[in-house]
Design an enzyme around this catalytic site. Structure first.
Site, PDB file in Angstrom:
ATOM      1  N   CYS A   1       0.846  -1.186   0.000  1.00 45.93           N
ATOM      2  CA  CYS A   1       0.000   0.000   0.000  1.00 45.93           C
ATOM      3  C   CYS A   1       0.887   1.243   0.000  1.00 45.93           C
ATOM      4  O   CYS A   1       1.785   1.372   0.831  1.00 45.93           O
ATOM      5  CB  CYS A   1      -0.901   0.006   1.238  1.00 45.93           C
ATOM      6  SG  CYS A   1      -1.895   1.512   1.400  1.00 45.93           S
TER       7      CYS A   1
ATOM      8  N   CYS B   1      -7.190  -1.018   1.526  1.00 44.70           N
ATOM      9  CA  CYS B   1      -6.140  -1.556   2.385  1.00 44.70           C
ATOM     10  C   CYS B   1      -6.740  -1.832   3.762  1.00 44.70           C
ATOM     11  O   CYS B   1      -7.403  -0.968   4.340  1.00 44.70           O
ATOM     12  CB  CYS B   1      -4.996  -0.548   2.490  1.00 44.70           C
ATOM     13  SG  CYS B   1      -3.732  -1.001   3.697  1.00 44.70           S
TER      14      CYS B   1
ATOM     15  N   CYS C   1      -8.634  -5.636  -9.655  1.00 47.24           N
ATOM     16  CA  CYS C   1      -8.232  -4.594 -10.592  1.00 47.24           C
ATOM     17  C   CYS C   1      -7.809  -3.383  -9.757  1.00 47.24           C
ATOM     18  O   CYS C   1      -8.652  -2.691  -9.188  1.00 47.24           O
ATOM     19  CB  CYS C   1      -9.413  -4.268 -11.490  1.00 47.24           C
ATOM     20  SG  CYS C   1      -9.007  -3.258 -12.900  1.00 47.24           S
TER      21      CYS C   1
END
Length: 166
Positions: free
Chosen positions: A83, A132, A155
């Protein structure tokens, strides 16, 4: 304040709270996810300082980058994708595939607790949005048209990711 004013004010508060749930849902926000807390938290000013303008728009405001704009779409080395907001390990290169959509795509996260999901109705129909699990940053969407063994296509906006080679 009289008792009837206090009662009226309390009733208005709860009426407003109840009314916000369908409004949030109509705007594409899952009311339960809107109240979720995350391990990594920062103020809006701290997010803006930490992220580029586009990273902020995607991770914090749920924007989408243009397809084929991320160099990570063509990243083929072994490694992990983290992330961009907090560094949480999200995806492995072992699970990456070319979906032909213009965004980095994976058939599964690195582990089941790396990402969270919520329903997104922003386009007028239900989609599965991914974020996240540690900081709540918007990553992209999961679709059910991916390869085996999961059948999922995660995606993901490349700008929301940081690639770390093995």
């Amino acid at each position: 304040m009289t008792h009837s004013n206090a009662t009226r004010r309390s009733a208005l508060f709860w009426l407003g709270a109840a009314a916000s749930v369908p409004v949030l849902a109509a705007c594409g926000v899952d009311p339960a996810a809107a109240q979720q807390s995350f391990r990594v938290t920062r103020t809006d000013a701290q997010w803006r300082e930490r992220l580029t303008a586009m990273q902020y728009r995607v991770l914090r405001q749920e924007a989408t980058e243009r397809p084929y704009s991320s160099p990570l779409n063509n990243e083929h080395r072994r490694g992990t994708y983290h992330c961009r907001g907090c560094g949480n390990r999200l995806f492995s290169s072992a699970h990456k595939f070319d979906s032909g959509t213009g965004w980095p795509s994976f058939w599964q996260p690195i582990d089941s607790g790396a990402v969270g999901y919520k329903t997104d109705r922003l386009l007028g129909y239900a989609r599965t949005e991914e974020h996240c699990a540690d900081c709540g940053g918007h990553l992209g969407h999961r679709f059910d048209d991916g390869p085996r063994p999961t059948g999922h296509r995660h995606c993901i906006n490349g700008v929301a990711l940081e690639f770390r080679p093995a």
